[in-house]
Design a protein around this motif. Structure first.
Motif, PDB file in Angstrom:
ATOM      1  N   PRO A 141       3.804  28.912  -1.110  1.00  0.00           N
ATOM      2  CA  PRO A 141       4.469  28.081  -2.122  1.00  0.00           C
ATOM      3  C   PRO A 141       3.862  26.689  -2.168  1.00  0.00           C
ATOM      4  O   PRO A 141       3.357  26.190  -1.163  1.00  0.00           O
ATOM      5  N   LEU A 142       3.916  26.064  -3.321  1.00  0.00           N
ATOM      6  CA  LEU A 142       3.478  24.676  -3.428  1.00  0.00           C
ATOM      7  C   LEU A 142       4.421  23.789  -2.630  1.00  0.00           C
ATOM      8  O   LEU A 142       5.598  24.107  -2.458  1.00  0.00           O
ATOM      9  N   SER A 143       3.895  22.670  -2.172  1.00  0.00           N
ATOM     10  CA  SER A 143       4.756  21.705  -1.502  1.00  0.00           C
ATOM     11  C   SER A 143       5.679  21.055  -2.526  1.00  0.00           C
ATOM     12  O   SER A 143       5.462  21.145  -3.741  1.00  0.00           O
ATOM     13  N   GLY A 144       6.706  20.369  -2.039  1.00  0.00           N
ATOM     14  CA  GLY A 144       7.630  19.702  -2.949  1.00  0.00           C
ATOM     15  C   GLY A 144       6.944  18.675  -3.824  1.00  0.00           C
ATOM     16  O   GLY A 144       7.228  18.574  -5.026  1.00  0.00           O
ATOM     17  N   TYR A 145       6.007  17.921  -3.240  1.00  0.00           N
ATOM     18  CA  TYR A 145       5.299  16.909  -4.028  1.00  0.00           C
ATOM     19  C   TYR A 145       4.340  17.551  -5.030  1.00  0.00           C
ATOM     20  O   TYR A 145       4.164  17.052  -6.149  1.00  0.00           O
ATOM     21  N   GLU A 146       3.710  18.660  -4.652  1.00  0.00           N
ATOM     22  CA  GLU A 146       2.850  19.369  -5.606  1.00  0.00           C
ATOM     23  C   GLU A 146       3.671  19.891  -6.784  1.00  0.00           C
ATOM     24  O   GLU A 146       3.241  19.827  -7.940  1.00  0.00           O
ATOM     25  N   LEU A 147       4.857  20.418  -6.471  1.00  0.00           N
ATOM     26  CA  LEU A 147       5.726  20.919  -7.538  1.00  0.00           C
ATOM     27  C   LEU A 147       6.198  19.785  -8.444  1.00  0.00           C
ATOM     28  O   LEU A 147       6.238  19.930  -9.671  1.00  0.00           O
ATOM     29  N   ALA A 148       6.548  18.652  -7.851  1.00  0.00           N
ATOM     30  CA  ALA A 148       7.000  17.520  -8.650  1.00  0.00           C
ATOM     31  C   ALA A 148       5.916  17.098  -9.636  1.00  0.00           C
ATOM     32  O   ALA A 148       6.196  16.827 -10.817  1.00  0.00           O
ATOM     33  N   ILE A 157       0.832  -1.206   0.000  1.00  0.00           N
ATOM     34  CA  ILE A 157       0.000   0.000   0.000  1.00  0.00           C
ATOM     35  C   ILE A 157       0.863   1.251   0.000  1.00  0.00           C
ATOM     36  O   ILE A 157       0.609   2.201  -0.757  1.00  0.00           O
ATOM     37  N   ALA A 158       1.909   1.263   0.823  1.00  0.00           N
ATOM     38  CA  ALA A 158       2.759   2.449   0.913  1.00  0.00           C
ATOM     39  C   ALA A 158       3.548   2.670  -0.373  1.00  0.00           C
ATOM     40  O   ALA A 158       3.621   3.802  -0.887  1.00  0.00           O
ATOM     41  N   ALA A 159       4.125   1.589  -0.923  1.00  0.00           N
ATOM     42  CA  ALA A 159       4.968   1.732  -2.114  1.00  0.00           C
ATOM     43  C   ALA A 159       4.155   2.105  -3.341  1.00  0.00           C
ATOM     44  O   ALA A 159       4.498   3.046  -4.083  1.00  0.00           O
ATOM     45  N   VAL A 160       3.059   1.378  -3.561  1.00  0.00           N
ATOM     46  CA  VAL A 160       2.244   1.646  -4.747  1.00  0.00           C
ATOM     47  C   VAL A 160       1.468   2.941  -4.584  1.00  0.00           C
ATOM     48  O   VAL A 160       1.312   3.715  -5.543  1.00  0.00           O
ATOM     49  N   GLY A 161       0.986   3.198  -3.372  1.00  0.00           N
ATOM     50  CA  GLY A 161       0.241   4.432  -3.131  1.00  0.00           C
ATOM     51  C   GLY A 161       1.059   5.670  -3.416  1.00  0.00           C
ATOM     52  O   GLY A 161       0.564   6.658  -3.959  1.00  0.00           O
ATOM     53  N   GLY A 163      10.753  14.594  -1.566  1.00  0.00           N
ATOM     54  CA  GLY A 163      10.783  14.154  -0.182  1.00  0.00           C
ATOM     55  C   GLY A 163      11.998  14.628   0.572  1.00  0.00           C
ATOM     56  O   GLY A 163      11.950  14.840   1.793  1.00  0.00           O
ATOM     57  N   ALA A 164      13.105  14.847  -0.143  1.00  0.00           N
ATOM     58  CA  ALA A 164      14.341  15.312   0.481  1.00  0.00           C
ATOM     59  C   ALA A 164      14.397  16.828   0.608  1.00  0.00           C
ATOM     60  O   ALA A 164      15.406  17.370   1.088  1.00  0.00           O
ATOM     61  N   GLY A 165      13.343  17.513   0.194  1.00  0.00           N
ATOM     62  CA  GLY A 165      13.312  18.974   0.308  1.00  0.00           C
ATOM     63  C   GLY A 165      14.037  19.707  -0.790  1.00  0.00           C
ATOM     64  O   GLY A 165      14.226  20.923  -0.715  1.00  0.00           O
ATOM     65  N   GLN A 166      14.441  18.988  -1.855  1.00  0.00           N
ATOM     66  CA  GLN A 166      15.205  19.637  -2.913  1.00  0.00           C
ATOM     67  C   GLN A 166      14.359  20.565  -3.778  1.00  0.00           C
ATOM     68  O   GLN A 166      14.913  21.357  -4.549  1.00  0.00           O
ATOM     69  N   LEU A 167      13.026  20.464  -3.677  1.00  0.00           N
ATOM     70  CA  LEU A 167      12.149  21.354  -4.462  1.00  0.00           C
ATOM     71  C   LEU A 167      11.573  22.470  -3.600  1.00  0.00           C
ATOM     72  O   LEU A 167      10.601  23.112  -3.979  1.00  0.00           O
ATOM     73  N   ASP A 168      12.189  22.703  -2.442  1.00  0.00           N
ATOM     74  CA  ASP A 168      11.702  23.755  -1.547  1.00  0.00           C
ATOM     75  C   ASP A 168      12.407  25.088  -1.782  1.00  0.00           C
ATOM     76  O   ASP A 168      12.092  26.083  -1.122  1.00  0.00           O
ATOM     77  N   ALA A 169      13.371  25.121  -2.693  1.00  0.00           N
ATOM     78  CA  ALA A 169      14.116  26.349  -2.968  1.00  0.00           C
ATOM     79  C   ALA A 169      14.234  26.535  -4.477  1.00  0.00           C
ATOM     80  O   ALA A 169      14.239  25.558  -5.235  1.00  0.00           O
ATOM     81  N   TYR A 209      -0.507   8.131  -6.034  1.00  0.00           N
ATOM     82  CA  TYR A 209      -0.929   9.428  -5.475  1.00  0.00           C
ATOM     83  C   TYR A 209       0.077  10.541  -5.756  1.00  0.00           C
ATOM     84  O   TYR A 209      -0.179  11.695  -5.503  1.00  0.00           O
ATOM     85  N   ARG A 210       1.281  10.157  -6.174  1.00  0.00           N
ATOM     86  CA  ARG A 210       2.373  11.108  -6.450  1.00  0.00           C
ATOM     87  C   ARG A 210       2.843  11.814  -5.179  1.00  0.00           C
ATOM     88  O   ARG A 210       3.353  12.926  -5.201  1.00  0.00           O
ATOM     89  N   ARG A 211       2.653  11.139  -4.049  1.00  0.00           N
ATOM     90  CA  ARG A 211       3.089  11.608  -2.729  1.00  0.00           C
ATOM     91  C   ARG A 211       2.913  10.443  -1.755  1.00  0.00           C
ATOM     92  O   ARG A 211       2.172   9.492  -2.046  1.00  0.00           O
ATOM     93  N   PRO A 212       3.544  10.495  -0.583  1.00  0.00           N
ATOM     94  CA  PRO A 212       3.301   9.443   0.411  1.00  0.00           C
ATOM     95  C   PRO A 212       1.869   9.499   0.925  1.00  0.00           C
ATOM     96  O   PRO A 212       1.278  10.578   1.057  1.00  0.00           O
ATOM     97  N   LEU A 213       1.303   8.353   1.219  1.00  0.00           N
ATOM     98  CA  LEU A 213      -0.044   8.306   1.773  1.00  0.00           C
ATOM     99  C   LEU A 213      -0.019   8.729   3.245  1.00  0.00           C
ATOM    100  O   LEU A 213       0.980   8.519   3.943  1.00  0.00           O
ATOM    101  N   THR A 214      -1.099   9.311   3.706  1.00  0.00           N
ATOM    102  CA  THR A 214      -1.240   9.640   5.122  1.00  0.00           C
ATOM    103  C   THR A 214      -1.602   8.378   5.899  1.00  0.00           C
ATOM    104  O   THR A 214      -2.041   7.371   5.319  1.00  0.00           O
TER     105      THR A 214
END
Length: 442
Positions: free
Chosen positions: A168-175, A102-106, A196-202, A110-115
């Motif tokens: 700003p959009l979140s990193g996953y939204e930007l991806a 569920i976590a890997a496929v989700g 996930g590593a925060g590389q799209l936050d700047a 979903y293009r982001r980690p599941l809650t």
């Protein structure tokens, strides 16, 4: 100011945007690890035509009962396909635990980690799998139910921007935004990891990720589709001319491909907007080359050619000029309409009533005079101030896009390609299409 071009508008901003059919196909293939694109989309409902020129316009990407049925049926079929193929299922997730699956496929779908609540909901669904009929393993049955639900989830079918207004959009939204925009597909594992590593936050990280996407071969195809929709390359397939010895229908696909190659060169070489108007490089196939003066025809395929100052920019090349030519006469009105709507984004008023057919030219009457006489009674600024001045700039090109110093079809007549146009920064004059291209570029 009367007669002055206006660029008023209020762009719509949507926080929830449905994937296009192409984005859906590519995203499903990536998320499920399929060797080839799924063909379900071939029976999907297409976006409503006529509302917009672009298939990724949010205004036409809703879901009605037909669309819901399309997505549901595809989700059921794809889930069954994956669950029934142990190789596919193992490729999708190599473990045998529901939580890991569920976590890997989700994350991919979903293009982001599941809650945590989402994981719990899917765990409950997975646990119902063994009670399903059939010969599949308990794991495959649970996986099938989860996949079927995930592929129908709005978190898959829609791209979202759900942060606070102005944030700003979140990193996953930007991806997701970048990948769906530039590759027509969901972000791959590397881009999700970067988010996930925060590389799209700047800004620097966003720029680096964007450049990588632009360098991807898929971006070239996306831009080819964009330019084709922008300048209506689909119209080449309907092009027809009567009584023109230099034309036959085999020319149509050559015109379409040469137009696409022109813009592909602009994109691939990192050129800019000005080059669309100023580049003297064009492309031609064997049939087209004979219509360009002094150009050698390639034996096959397409040749990249230097066409000279008389062919500066896309709009002085054969594809545009031939598409907007009536048989072998210049179609000054539609050349002007295209320049106004497609290039300057200047809205034109709607003509009330039936548009009368352009009459034959009278003795001694140039094409320009004929069009002016035909449209002067319109009573609005569209023809007199916008359409005609732009269209007449191309009078040196006949309906096949061939350059001419004089009109010679009926009788020898002089050509006047000069004009003036009230741009947003003031009126600019030009003597012909070449000068108009330089004005537009500047």
């Amino acid at each position: 100011v009367a007669g002055k071009i206006t660029l008023n508008g209020s762009p719509a901003y949507y926080r929830v945007m449905r994937l296009t059919n192409r984005q859906w196909t590519n995203s499903v293939q990536l998320a499920l690890g399929l060797a080839s694109p799924p063909t379900n989309v071939e029976t999907f409902q297409n976006a409503v035509s006529g509302t917009t020129d672009f298939t990724n316009n949010e205004l036409v990407l809703d879901i009605d009962s037909r669309g819901w049925s399309d997505f549901r049926g595809a989700a059921e079929a794809l889930a069954a396909q994956v669950a029934a193929d142990q190789n596919l299922l193992s490729k999708l997730y190599s473990g045998t635990d529901a939580a890991g699956f569920i976590a890997a496929v989700g994350r991919r779908i979903y293009r982001r980690p599941l809650t945590a609540p989402e994981v719990a909901t899917y765990q409950t669904l997975f646990d119902k799998g063994p009670a399903q009929s059939g010969n599949l393993s308990a794991f495959a049955k649970g996986a099938s139910l989860v996949l079927e639900a995930m592929l129908q989830s709005p978190h898959f079918l829609y791209r979202t921007e759900l942060g606070a207004a102005g944030a700003p959009l979140s990193g996953y939204e930007l991806a997701s935004k970048l990948s769906l925009w530039l590759r027509d597909s969901a972000p791959d594992t590397a881009l999700l990891d970067a988010a996930g590593a925060g590389q799209l936050d700047a800004p620097a990280g966003i720029a680096a990720a964007t450049q990588k996407l632009l360098d991807d071969a898929a971006a070239k195809l996306v831009m080819r589709q964009f330019h084709g929709q922008y300048l209506h390359f689909d119209r080449f397939s309907q092009l027809s001319k009567v009584g023109v010895p230099s034309y036959d229908a085999s020319l149509n696909p050559e015109l379409a491909e040469s137009a696409a190659l022109f813009f592909e060169r602009i994109f691939s070489q990192g050129l800019g907007i000005k080059d669309i108007f100023l580049s003297t490089t064009g492309f031609a196939g064997p049939r087209m080359a004979g219509l360009y003066a002094g150009v050698s025809a390639p034996a096959s395929g397409f040749a990249e050619l230097e066409l000279g100052a008389q062919r500066r920019g896309y709009f002085q090349q054969l594809p545009f000029l031939t598409l907007y030519g009536h048989n072998d006469d210049p179609d000054s009105i539609h050349r002007g309409v295209s320049m106004s709507l497609d290039v300057l984004c200047a809205p034109l008023g709607f003509f009330q009533g039936v548009i009368p057919q352009l009459p034959e030219a009278l003795p001694g009457q140039t094409n320009r005079v004929r069009v002016d006489e035909h449209t002067k009674g319109c009573g609005t600024i569209c023809h007199n101030n916008m359409i005609n001045p732009l269209g007449f700039a191309f009078e040196h090109f006949d309906g096949m896009g061939q350059y001419r110093e004089q009109e010679t079809k009926r009788e020898v007549l002089p050509i006047d390609a000069s004009g003036s146009f009230a741009f947003v920064d003031g009126a600019k004059s030009y003597k012909d299409a070449d000068e108009l291209m330089q004005v537009l570029a500047s």
